[in-house]
Structure formats: C-alpha cells, structure tokens
Scaffold this motif. Structure first.
Motif, mmCIF file in Angstrom:
data_model
loop_
_atom_site.group_PDB
_atom_site.id
_atom_site.type_symbol
_atom_site.label_atom_id
_atom_site.label_comp_id
_atom_site.label_asym_id
_atom_site.label_seq_id
_atom_site.Cartn_x
_atom_site.Cartn_y
_atom_site.Cartn_z
ATOM 1 N N ASP A 1 63.801 67.346 -36.147
ATOM 2 C CA ASP A 1 63.702 66.329 -37.171
ATOM 3 C C ASP A 1 62.390 65.565 -36.999
ATOM 4 N N ALA A 2 62.045 64.788 -38.008
ATOM 5 C CA ALA A 2 60.824 63.977 -37.963
ATOM 6 C C ALA A 2 61.014 62.731 -38.812
ATOM 7 N N GLN A 3 60.300 61.686 -38.440
ATOM 8 C CA GLN A 3 60.171 60.510 -39.287
ATOM 9 C C GLN A 3 58.686 60.355 -39.568
ATOM 10 N N CYS A 4 58.309 60.379 -40.835
ATOM 11 C CA CYS A 4 56.912 60.203 -41.228
ATOM 12 C C CYS A 4 56.779 58.871 -41.954
ATOM 13 N N VAL A 5 55.757 58.105 -41.579
ATOM 14 C CA VAL A 5 55.563 56.768 -42.136
ATOM 15 C C VAL A 5 54.085 56.537 -42.425
ATOM 16 N N ILE A 6 53.817 55.625 -43.344
ATOM 17 C CA ILE A 6 52.466 55.069 -43.445
ATOM 18 C C ILE A 6 52.448 53.992 -42.372
ATOM 19 N N TYR A 7 51.665 54.224 -41.340
ATOM 20 C CA TYR A 7 51.728 53.413 -40.138
ATOM 21 C C TYR A 7 51.177 52.015 -40.364
ATOM 22 N N ASN A 8 51.977 51.018 -39.933
ATOM 23 C CA ASN A 8 51.581 49.619 -40.012
ATOM 24 C C ASN A 8 52.014 48.896 -38.739
ATOM 25 N N GLY A 9 52.017 49.628 -37.624
ATOM 26 C CA GLY A 9 52.433 49.059 -36.346
ATOM 27 C C GLY A 9 51.265 48.437 -35.606
ATOM 28 N N PRO A 10 51.451 48.186 -34.313
ATOM 29 C CA PRO A 10 50.463 47.437 -33.540
ATOM 30 C C PRO A 10 49.221 48.223 -33.113
ATOM 31 N N ASP A 11 49.232 49.551 -33.202
ATOM 32 C CA ASP A 11 48.082 50.349 -32.768
ATOM 33 C C ASP A 11 47.086 50.433 -33.920
ATOM 34 N N SER A 12 46.091 49.535 -33.931
ATOM 35 C CA SER A 12 45.176 49.396 -35.071
ATOM 36 C C SER A 12 44.356 50.652 -35.351
ATOM 37 N N GLU A 13 44.230 51.537 -34.376
ATOM 38 C CA GLU A 13 43.495 52.790 -34.599
ATOM 39 C C GLU A 13 44.125 53.612 -35.728
ATOM 40 N N PHE A 14 45.428 53.455 -35.946
ATOM 41 C CA PHE A 14 46.128 54.308 -36.901
ATOM 42 C C PHE A 14 46.674 53.556 -38.121
ATOM 43 N N THR A 15 46.322 52.293 -38.283
ATOM 44 C CA THR A 15 46.800 51.503 -39.413
ATOM 45 C C THR A 15 46.451 52.197 -40.731
ATOM 46 N N GLY A 16 47.461 52.333 -41.598
ATOM 47 C CA GLY A 16 47.257 52.931 -42.909
ATOM 48 C C GLY A 16 47.276 54.449 -42.928
ATOM 49 N N ARG A 17 47.413 55.065 -41.772
ATOM 50 C CA ARG A 17 47.432 56.526 -41.698
ATOM 51 C C ARG A 17 48.870 57.032 -41.789
ATOM 52 N N GLU A 18 49.037 58.257 -42.260
ATOM 53 C CA GLU A 18 50.377 58.840 -42.313
ATOM 54 C C GLU A 18 50.665 59.508 -40.972
ATOM 55 N N MET A 19 51.645 58.953 -40.266
ATOM 56 C CA MET A 19 51.986 59.420 -38.926
ATOM 57 C C MET A 19 53.396 60.001 -38.930
ATOM 58 N N CYS A 20 53.555 61.145 -38.256
ATOM 59 C CA CYS A 20 54.872 61.756 -38.117
ATOM 60 C C CYS A 20 55.290 61.725 -36.655
ATOM 61 N N PHE A 21 56.508 61.267 -36.446
ATOM 62 C CA PHE A 21 57.135 61.228 -35.129
ATOM 63 C C PHE A 21 58.135 62.378 -35.122
ATOM 64 N N ASN A 22 57.850 63.395 -34.309
ATOM 65 C CA ASN A 22 58.589 64.653 -34.343
ATOM 66 C C ASN A 22 59.407 64.842 -33.077
ATOM 67 N N PHE A 23 60.538 65.488 -33.244
ATOM 68 C CA PHE A 23 61.481 65.691 -32.146
ATOM 69 C C PHE A 23 61.655 67.197 -32.003
ATOM 70 N N ASN A 24 61.018 67.750 -30.970
ATOM 71 C CA ASN A 24 60.773 69.186 -30.871
ATOM 72 C C ASN A 24 61.479 69.856 -29.701
ATOM 73 N N GLU A 25 62.761 69.725 -29.641
ATOM 74 C CA GLU A 25 63.600 70.337 -28.623
ATOM 75 C C GLU A 25 63.429 69.741 -27.233
ATOM 76 N N ASP A 26 62.198 69.621 -26.733
ATOM 77 C CA ASP A 26 62.025 69.065 -25.385
ATOM 78 C C ASP A 26 60.922 68.018 -25.300
ATOM 79 N N THR A 27 60.388 67.596 -26.446
ATOM 80 C CA THR A 27 59.335 66.583 -26.451
ATOM 81 C C THR A 27 59.449 65.678 -27.676
ATOM 82 N N VAL A 28 58.782 64.542 -27.561
ATOM 83 C CA VAL A 28 58.486 63.691 -28.713
ATOM 84 C C VAL A 28 57.002 63.932 -28.985
ATOM 85 N N THR A 29 56.684 64.293 -30.222
ATOM 86 C CA THR A 29 55.306 64.628 -30.574
ATOM 87 C C THR A 29 54.878 63.772 -31.755
#
Length: 186
Positions: free
Chosen positions: A1-29
C-alpha cells in the motif's frame, strides 16, 4: 500500500512536492513522484522483526508515520503492534518505537484524523487511539468497537478497513464476514 500526499510537513526541502510513503513487504520507502517520468527514492528503511510491512498513514501534521506489519503478530507471536516513525526528515526516517497493545489480533489498515488514529485490527475490530503524545511513542487506546467480540486471535478475519473522514463524525468499519458497521464514536 501507499499514501501519496502533496507534502506540507516540516521538511522544507520537499514542501509542495508529491511524496509517496510506500509499504513494501519489509521496508518503508519514501519516493518523490512529482516528476512522474522520473520518480526519486528519498529513503528506504527497514526494522527489526519485519514480516510484512503492509500499510501506514501520516499524522495530520505529517511529522510522524504510523505503520502496520500484517504478519508480525502471526509469525512473531507479538501483541498488536503499530510502528511509529519520526519522518520530520524525509531523508532520515527514524523508528521511535514499536507500540504494542494488550490484544493479540493482526493489524490491517489504519488512518489518522483530527489527532486520532483509527485502526482496523482484524479480530479485535475498530481501535481508536489518541495521538497527542505520538512524539514520545505513546498512542493510548481511547475507544473500540469489536466486530467479533470475545476472540482476538491472530487470524485473518474481522475488521478489514475503516473510514473516519465523514463530516458527521461517523466512522465506517468493513468486517470481512460480519458486514458493514456505521458508528458514531463519542
């Protein structure tokens, strides 16, 4: 599964970027998918005891990531466990803790909303926990609705998913053999 968001969190390097948080059997990617023709992996992290990293969801402020491992309860004989990650630095996600409950059921899907986490934990049903102290790895359960009362075994039946995003405050729970439950937590 994955959650994809337009990132607006505390890491300013990625503000406004589309980020996907992926769950890949044995890792978070974590992947930057802003440029669909050239996705960029930002981080890939594993954890001790991983059996099947299945699903996860960001907190409302996008500082923390809650993760379910669908097979750790089954293979490792641990109680229901939610892995809490600090993702304030997307390049360096850090596992805060593996938060366990008193239940033995397998966790499947969870979602955060308005400072709470709504978990579908197969045989123990809907579990609602408070995220006020998530930074310290504490997510105490504050409410529940068990779709199969009296049996919290580590097996694959019962609550499969939940949906807590209705404006009315209603939460729906789909339970594999028991049907659809429409609840109003208070």
């Amino acid at each position: 599964d994955a959650q994809c968001v337009i990132y607006n969190g505390p890491d300013s390097e990625f503000t406004g970027r589309e980020m996907c948080f992926n769950f890949n059997e044995d890792t978070v990617t974590i992947v930057d998918v802003t440029d669909k023709s050239a996705p960029v992996m930002v981080a890939r992290v594993g954890y001790s005891g991983a059996e099947y990293t299945h699903q996860g969801w960001l907190t409302d402020d996008q500082k923390y990531l809650l993760v379910n491992d669908e097979l750790d309860e089954f293979y490792n004989a641990v109680n229901t466990t939610t892995y809490i990650w600090d993702v304030r630095s997307l390049r360096n996600p850090t596992l805060i803790t593996a938060s366990t409950t008193s239940n033995t059921s397998i966790d499947h899907n969870l979602y955060t909303h308005n400072g709470l986490v709504f978990k579908a934990n197969y045989r123990s049903g809907l579990r609602i926990a408070d995220l006020a102290d998530v930074a310290n790895g504490n997510i105490p359960e504050i409410a529940y609705f068990d779709t199969i009362p009296g049996n919290d075994t580590a097996s694959f039946s019962g609550a499969w998913s939940v949906y807590p995003y209705y404006d009315s405050g209603v939460v729906t729970v789909s339970s594999i053999s028991e049907g659809l439950f429409i609840l109003k937590p208070h």
